[in-house]
Design a protein around this motif. Sequence first.
Motif, mmCIF file in Angstrom:
data_model
loop_
_atom_site.group_PDB
_atom_site.id
_atom_site.type_symbol
_atom_site.label_atom_id
_atom_site.label_comp_id
_atom_site.label_asym_id
_atom_site.label_seq_id
_atom_site.Cartn_x
_atom_site.Cartn_y
_atom_site.Cartn_z
ATOM 1 N N ALA A 9 0.749 -1.375 -0.113
ATOM 2 C CA ALA A 9 0.008 0.039 -0.163
ATOM 3 C C ALA A 9 0.946 1.316 0.282
ATOM 4 C CB ALA A 9 -0.965 0.098 1.311
ATOM 5 N N LYS A 10 0.615 2.171 -0.817
ATOM 6 C CA LYS A 10 1.280 3.456 -0.846
ATOM 7 C C LYS A 10 0.940 4.299 0.324
ATOM 8 C CE LYS A 10 1.697 7.496 -3.853
ATOM 9 N NZ LYS A 10 1.230 8.248 -5.033
ATOM 10 N N GLU A 11 2.000 4.730 0.884
ATOM 11 C CA GLU A 11 2.034 5.781 2.001
ATOM 12 C C GLU A 11 1.884 7.297 1.679
ATOM 13 O OE1 GLU A 11 5.306 4.924 4.576
ATOM 14 O OE2 GLU A 11 4.479 2.872 5.586
ATOM 15 N N TYR A 12 1.268 7.917 2.328
ATOM 16 C CA TYR A 12 1.136 9.400 2.249
ATOM 17 C C TYR A 12 1.539 10.277 3.481
ATOM 18 C CZ TYR A 12 -1.828 8.008 -1.679
ATOM 19 O OH TYR A 12 -2.391 7.368 -2.690
ATOM 20 N N ARG A 13 2.234 11.143 3.289
ATOM 21 C CA ARG A 13 2.808 12.034 4.518
ATOM 22 C C ARG A 13 2.051 13.467 4.233
ATOM 23 N NH1 ARG A 13 7.017 10.800 7.560
ATOM 24 N NH2 ARG A 13 8.544 8.822 6.908
ATOM 25 N N THR A 14 0.891 13.657 3.586
ATOM 26 C CA THR A 14 0.010 14.633 3.443
ATOM 27 C C THR A 14 -0.970 14.901 4.178
ATOM 28 O OG1 THR A 14 -0.969 13.586 1.816
ATOM 29 C CG2 THR A 14 1.095 14.715 1.008
ATOM 30 N N ILE A 15 -1.045 14.728 5.349
ATOM 31 C CA ILE A 15 -2.103 15.007 6.306
ATOM 32 C C ILE A 15 -2.221 16.634 6.432
ATOM 33 C CG2 ILE A 15 -3.131 14.798 8.492
ATOM 34 C CD1 ILE A 15 -1.419 12.319 8.736
ATOM 35 N N SER A 67 3.500 11.844 10.834
ATOM 36 C CA SER A 67 2.340 10.631 10.850
ATOM 37 C C SER A 67 2.349 10.281 9.194
ATOM 38 C CB SER A 67 1.115 10.876 11.563
ATOM 39 O OG SER A 67 1.346 11.103 12.809
ATOM 40 N N ARG A 68 2.313 9.004 9.095
ATOM 41 C CA ARG A 68 1.989 8.624 7.713
ATOM 42 C C ARG A 68 0.581 7.760 7.663
ATOM 43 N NH1 ARG A 68 7.314 5.059 6.923
ATOM 44 N NH2 ARG A 68 7.076 4.501 9.253
ATOM 45 N N VAL A 69 -0.040 7.961 6.384
ATOM 46 C CA VAL A 69 -1.317 7.215 6.285
ATOM 47 C C VAL A 69 -1.160 6.307 4.815
ATOM 48 C CG1 VAL A 69 -3.880 7.515 5.686
ATOM 49 C CG2 VAL A 69 -2.352 9.128 7.103
ATOM 50 N N ARG A 70 -1.678 4.920 5.406
ATOM 51 C CA ARG A 70 -1.918 4.071 3.954
ATOM 52 C C ARG A 70 -3.124 3.543 3.888
ATOM 53 N NH1 ARG A 70 1.137 1.190 7.906
ATOM 54 N NH2 ARG A 70 3.096 2.055 7.027
ATOM 55 N N PHE A 71 -3.632 3.395 2.700
ATOM 56 C CA PHE A 71 -5.238 3.115 2.502
ATOM 57 C C PHE A 71 -4.753 1.502 2.249
ATOM 58 C CE2 PHE A 71 -5.140 7.322 2.007
ATOM 59 C CZ PHE A 71 -6.367 7.802 3.053
ATOM 60 N N LEU A 72 -5.818 0.544 2.637
ATOM 61 C CA LEU A 72 -5.557 -0.753 2.560
ATOM 62 C C LEU A 72 -6.323 -1.615 1.554
ATOM 63 C CD1 LEU A 72 -6.045 -1.550 6.384
ATOM 64 C CD2 LEU A 72 -3.856 -0.884 4.982
ATOM 65 N N GLY A 73 -7.203 -0.562 0.654
ATOM 66 C CA GLY A 73 -7.704 -1.295 -0.522
ATOM 67 C C GLY A 73 -9.027 -2.035 -0.126
ATOM 68 N N ARG A 74 -9.507 -2.085 0.891
ATOM 69 C CA ARG A 74 -10.564 -2.901 1.315
ATOM 70 C C ARG A 74 -11.252 -2.020 2.269
ATOM 71 N NH1 ARG A 74 -9.476 -5.183 6.197
ATOM 72 N NH2 ARG A 74 -7.248 -5.475 6.838
ATOM 73 N N GLY A 75 -12.842 -2.591 2.494
ATOM 74 C CA GLY A 75 -13.488 -2.063 3.399
ATOM 75 C C GLY A 75 -13.295 -2.824 5.017
#
Length: 460
Positions: free
Chosen positions: A2-8, A68-76
């Motif tokens: 999963a791609k990580e984002y540091r754009t909070i 902090s970093r955010v990643r989205f898991l591709g599922r609900g």
Amino acid sequence: MAKEYRTIEEVAGPLMLVRGVEGVAYDELGEIELPSGERRRCRVLEIDGGDALVQLFESAIGINIEASRVRFLGRGLELAVAPDMLGRVFNGMGEPMDGAPPVIPVARRDINGSPMNPAARDYPNEFIQTGVSAIDGLNTLVRGQKLPIFSGSGLPHNQLAAQIARQAKVLGDDEKFAVVFAAMGITFEDANFFVSDFRRTGAIERTTLFLNLADQPPIERIATPRMALTCAEYLAFDLDMQVLVILTDMTYYAEALREVSAARKEVPGRRGYPGYLYTDLAGIYERAGRIRGRRGSITMMPILTMPDDDKTHPVPDLTGYITEGQIILDRTLNQNGIEPPVDVLPSLSRLKDKGIGEGKTRGDHADVMNQLFAAYSRGKDARALAVILGESALGDLDRQYAAFSTAFEQRYVHQGYEADRSIGETLQIGWELLGMLPATQLNRISREWIDQYYVAAEEA
């Protein structure tokens, strides 16, 4: 990976804005990693171009938006399901809270489920015995039905819910029965009551509990009934079980929905609830039912407290439109020591006629039910008249009806929270009460049943 984002960009209460995201979908699950290594979960509420508005499952305290970093898991949000979920206690997110290890999943199911095709639905027509006379005898619960309990603050709906969960059964030796019990926004004391009561009586063996406490996040409260129904769908349609789902308290669920809606700055509807409250409730309630060609079924009893005992409040009002009747608890009966305090006259089960009669309960059931309703209604009117004019102003017949209505509340409605009455016992008590009236007054019962069951009180 999963791609990580540091754009909070911003954190406001339970909401967080993440910029520059790609390929992220509504309702997708996310994970926030703090500088300390701690991980917290979130869910996508809204996508606007490359901006994702997410809702936090845990507290926002300690989130450093730069580090902090955010990643989205591709599922609900999913629930791990397996046969050994029975006998277990989970929190509102489906995580064990009974000290036992996590369930080894047979499958993982999205908690939002799949809509039940209306054309594939089978009509509810089989009796479920709750052991509570006011329900079984007069407002019968039918397999696949949605029958809510309308209560008021301080009334003993929790005791009634526990009693029904303990006692409910389908009649038939070859049927597998299970209870899925979900509680939302309850106190630790109430949670302890449910768990200890089910363990004390052994009902825990056929029950799965999902408990969300009042101090837990509103997003968990919103997930809890969906977790319970996902479990119920697995038990019913994969394992061919007859499943009773009890949801308490749907008012707390609606308040969590209102809190999230307010945080999103949505235009409020009635009393501040979101305009989609009806659709949201229907999305939960309509997951109950029977599917043609499947042996299992889901029967639902949502419990909700009416603020200020107001039936026109949005939550009971909209619930009444979606479900097939309601059981109403009465404050006056409760003050008079009637347990459970079910007010049978305004209560209603719209499918009761489909689940009673020969081969289901007993042939005389419908006639006895109709006669008890009529006699109790007339008796209550006679009692109200006696309050105004005095008992001496009543005729002999009205006095008999007044005495009948009092005895009806004391013997038929009142049974305590431990008594488990069979449908035969319930009908027998009904006939004993009708014996207080002259046989000529039983104009809603066919002669066949009067000859077979009626015994005048003075002859008994």
